[in-house]
Design an enzyme around this catalytic site. Structure first.
Site, PDB file in Angstrom:
ATOM      1  N   ARG A  61      56.994  43.975  42.783  1.00 26.65           N
ATOM      2  CA  ARG A  61      56.157  45.176  42.633  1.00 26.65           C
ATOM      3  C   ARG A  61      56.275  45.714  41.204  1.00 26.65           C
ATOM      4  O   ARG A  61      55.307  46.170  40.614  1.00 26.65           O
ATOM      5  CB  ARG A  61      56.534  46.265  43.651  1.00 26.65           C
ATOM      6  CG  ARG A  61      55.790  47.579  43.408  1.00 26.65           C
ATOM      7  CD  ARG A  61      55.708  48.533  44.594  1.00 26.65           C
ATOM      8  NE  ARG A  61      56.868  48.549  45.437  1.00 26.65           N
ATOM      9  CZ  ARG A  61      58.037  49.138  45.134  1.00 26.65           C
ATOM     10  NH1 ARG A  61      58.197  49.785  43.987  1.00 26.65           N
ATOM     11  NH2 ARG A  61      59.051  49.092  45.969  1.00 26.65           N
ATOM     12  N   TYR A  92      30.325  54.520  37.895  1.00 26.48           N
ATOM     13  CA  TYR A  92      30.498  53.687  39.077  1.00 26.48           C
ATOM     14  C   TYR A  92      30.699  54.606  40.295  1.00 26.48           C
ATOM     15  O   TYR A  92      31.461  55.579  40.209  1.00 26.48           O
ATOM     16  CB  TYR A  92      31.720  52.784  38.864  1.00 26.48           C
ATOM     17  CG  TYR A  92      32.036  51.941  40.055  1.00 26.48           C
ATOM     18  CD1 TYR A  92      31.201  50.886  40.411  1.00 26.48           C
ATOM     19  CD2 TYR A  92      33.151  52.198  40.836  1.00 26.48           C
ATOM     20  CE1 TYR A  92      31.478  50.118  41.523  1.00 26.48           C
ATOM     21  CE2 TYR A  92      33.430  51.422  41.949  1.00 26.48           C
ATOM     22  CZ  TYR A  92      32.591  50.381  42.280  1.00 26.48           C
ATOM     23  OH  TYR A  92      32.860  49.621  43.384  1.00 26.48           O
ATOM     24  N   ASP A 130      36.027  53.097  30.612  1.00 29.68           N
ATOM     25  CA  ASP A 130      35.857  51.980  31.542  1.00 29.68           C
ATOM     26  C   ASP A 130      35.031  50.916  30.813  1.00 29.68           C
ATOM     27  O   ASP A 130      33.845  51.110  30.547  1.00 29.68           O
ATOM     28  CB  ASP A 130      35.146  52.478  32.810  1.00 29.68           C
ATOM     29  CG  ASP A 130      35.007  51.397  33.879  1.00 29.68           C
ATOM     30  OD1 ASP A 130      34.917  50.206  33.516  1.00 29.68           O
ATOM     31  OD2 ASP A 130      34.967  51.745  35.077  1.00 29.68           O
ATOM     32  N   LYS A 166      35.134  41.854  38.037  1.00 32.33           N
ATOM     33  CA  LYS A 166      33.813  41.580  37.479  1.00 32.33           C
ATOM     34  C   LYS A 166      33.920  40.478  36.422  1.00 32.33           C
ATOM     35  O   LYS A 166      34.289  39.367  36.737  1.00 32.33           O
ATOM     36  CB  LYS A 166      33.220  42.880  36.939  1.00 32.33           C
ATOM     37  CG  LYS A 166      33.374  44.083  37.898  1.00 32.33           C
ATOM     38  CD  LYS A 166      32.620  43.943  39.200  1.00 32.33           C
ATOM     39  CE  LYS A 166      32.967  44.987  40.247  1.00 32.33           C
ATOM     40  NZ  LYS A 166      32.897  46.365  39.850  1.00 32.33           N
TER      41      LYS A 166
HETATM   42  C1  LIG Z   1      33.423  47.612  40.260  1.00 27.20           C
HETATM   43  C2  LIG Z   1      33.710  48.673  39.277  1.00 27.20           C
HETATM   44  C3  LIG Z   1      34.829  49.494  39.414  1.00 27.20           C
HETATM   45  C4  LIG Z   1      35.770  49.388  40.591  1.00 27.20           C
HETATM   46  O1  LIG Z   1      36.451  48.170  40.601  1.00 27.20           O
HETATM   47  P1  LIG Z   1      36.938  47.411  41.948  1.00 27.20           P
HETATM   48  O2  LIG Z   1      37.578  46.191  41.409  1.00 27.20           O
HETATM   49  O3  LIG Z   1      35.725  47.158  42.780  1.00 27.20           O
HETATM   50  O4  LIG Z   1      37.890  48.335  42.633  1.00 27.20           O
HETATM   51  C5  LIG Z   1      35.061  50.428  38.416  1.00 27.20           C
HETATM   52  N1  LIG Z   1      34.230  50.575  37.363  1.00 27.20           N
HETATM   53  C6  LIG Z   1      33.134  49.806  37.213  1.00 27.20           C
HETATM   54  C7  LIG Z   1      32.243  49.998  36.034  1.00 27.20           C
HETATM   55  C8  LIG Z   1      32.836  48.829  38.162  1.00 27.20           C
HETATM   56  O5  LIG Z   1      31.735  48.080  38.019  1.00 27.20           O
END
Ligand SMILES: *Cc1c(COP(=O)(O)O)cnc(C)c1O
Length: 378
Positions: free
Chosen positions: A46, A98, A170, A195
């Protein structure tokens, strides 16, 4: 080393005694102590794990950060980062985010006594005017999801520094291949590794990359305490994805530019949201701070019937949530990512019943365009 090389060799000094080329999946929860009171490099997975360390060092190098933390999802990364703050913290966030981040901020963090102002973070003067003594951070997505607003990271970072705030960006949509927010003055970069970094629609992951030691220590403490760590096998998959990140992004970027142009030429399409258009409001800032426009395109068609027709008829594009993988996907924000946003607010922002969002993949672009052509036919 240049970026493409870093994707493969950023952490080669961590190679094991067997000389493995790929990082072994170290599937062990715990590790033997060297002696009484003599700690080993690893103690419990962890806290840290060899496979994960390798991945984290790679992502830190790609973003130019002091340290990276690999989480079990993008949302667990964001949730843990938000624990850096205490009520009555006030945060200025992009108004186009998001959906999961919006849900976290509005329904979970707000219940803990945080307050938020959601604004166009592309408007730096507006951001500045909202700062008050409780303000602790600016949180932005650029380009934003799904309306592709662009924020000037360097400009926001100047404001953040002036007022002692943290700038959190982000960077999921562009990845460090096209945009490195820490170099532009951001303090923390967030990724949904699910992604583009992973890139194959096969696993979830998240990252927080921090600019300095102080933040690394604070976030490291929260990381081991909340425990939303990325499992060794998932670390391996994300690391494998990263090896081809530049190749995939180049192809995706080129495909998306062609598809955006094609969409714009269709009479049934009312508006195309794509940062790569020279008349996009964020084009100049984007050229200044990023080296590519990415693979995300949103567009509005004439009416709901046509939107549903496209979703029903696509064959190469697949109607699915998520983005950033090698397969092209198309989604219906009203019913999926933005289902939690009140209808009136959604419509006011342009996320209507005729609004679709696509994540362009690496297929042959002619197949993608042919697919759209037949899907547009009623
Ligand atoms: C998908 C996404 C998230 C969240 O990520 P997960 O891996 O689905 O928890 C956060 N920010 C953006 C821009 C995203 O496309």
């Amino acid at each position: 080393m240049e970026f493409e090389t870093l994707c493969l060799h950023a952490d080669d000094n961590k190679k094991d005694e067997w000389g493995t080329i790929t990082t072994p999946i170290c599937q062990s929860a715990t590790f033997v102590h060297k002696g009484v009171g003599v700690p080993s490099e690893y103690s419990y997975s962890r806290l840290s794990n060899p496979t994960r360390t390798h991945l984290e060092n790679t992502v830190a190098a790609l973003e130019g950060g002091f340290a990276a933390f690999a989480f079990s999802s993008g949302m667990s990364a964001i949730s843990t980062v938000m624990k850096l703050f205490k009520a009555p913290a006030h945060i200025i966030a992009s108004d186009d985010l998001y959906g999961g981040s919006l849900r976290l901020f509005r329904n979970v963090n707000a219940a803990d006594g945080f307050t938020f102002d959601f604004v166009d973070t592309g408007d730096a003067a507006k951001v500045k005017s909202l700062i008050r003594k409780e303000t602790v951070a600016i949180y932005c997505e650029t380009p934003s999801n799904p309306l592709m607003h662009v924020s000037d990271i360097a400009e926001l970072s100047e404001i953040a520094k002036q007022y002692g705030l943290l700038l959190i960006v982000d960077n999921t949509f562009l990845t460090p291949y096209y945009q490195r927010p820490l170099r532009l003055g951001a303090d923390i970069v967030i990724h949904s590794g699910t992604k583009y970094l992973g890139g194959h629609n096969d696993t979830l992951a998240g990252f927080a990359v921090v600019a300095n030691k102080e933040l690394a220590e604070k976030l490291g403490y929260l990381y081991k305490t909340f425990g939303a760590c990325l499992a060794p096998f998932d670390c391996f998959l994300i690391e494998r994805g990263i090896k081809t990140l530049p190749l995939r992004m180049d192809k995706i970027n080129a495909n998306a530019a062609e598809i955006a142009k094609w969409l714009r030429g269709r009479k049934e399409v009312k508006k195309v949201y794509f940062v790569g258009f020279e008349d996009h409001a964020g084009y100049a800032v984007s050229k200044k701070q990023s080296t590519g426009f990415g693979g995300m395109i949103s567009f509005e068609v004439e009416n709901r019937a046509l939107a549903e027709n496209i979703l029903r008829k696509v064959k190469v594009f697949q109607y699915a949530e998520s983005l950033g993988g090698v397969e092209s996907l198309i989604t219906y924000p009203m019913l999926q990512t933005h289902a939690d946003v009140p209808e009136e607010e959604r419509n006011a922002r342009g996320i209507t019943e005729a609004f679709l969002r696509m994540s362009v993949g690496i297929e042959n672009v002619n197949d993608l365009i042919e697919d759209l052509k037949q899907a547009f036919e009623l």
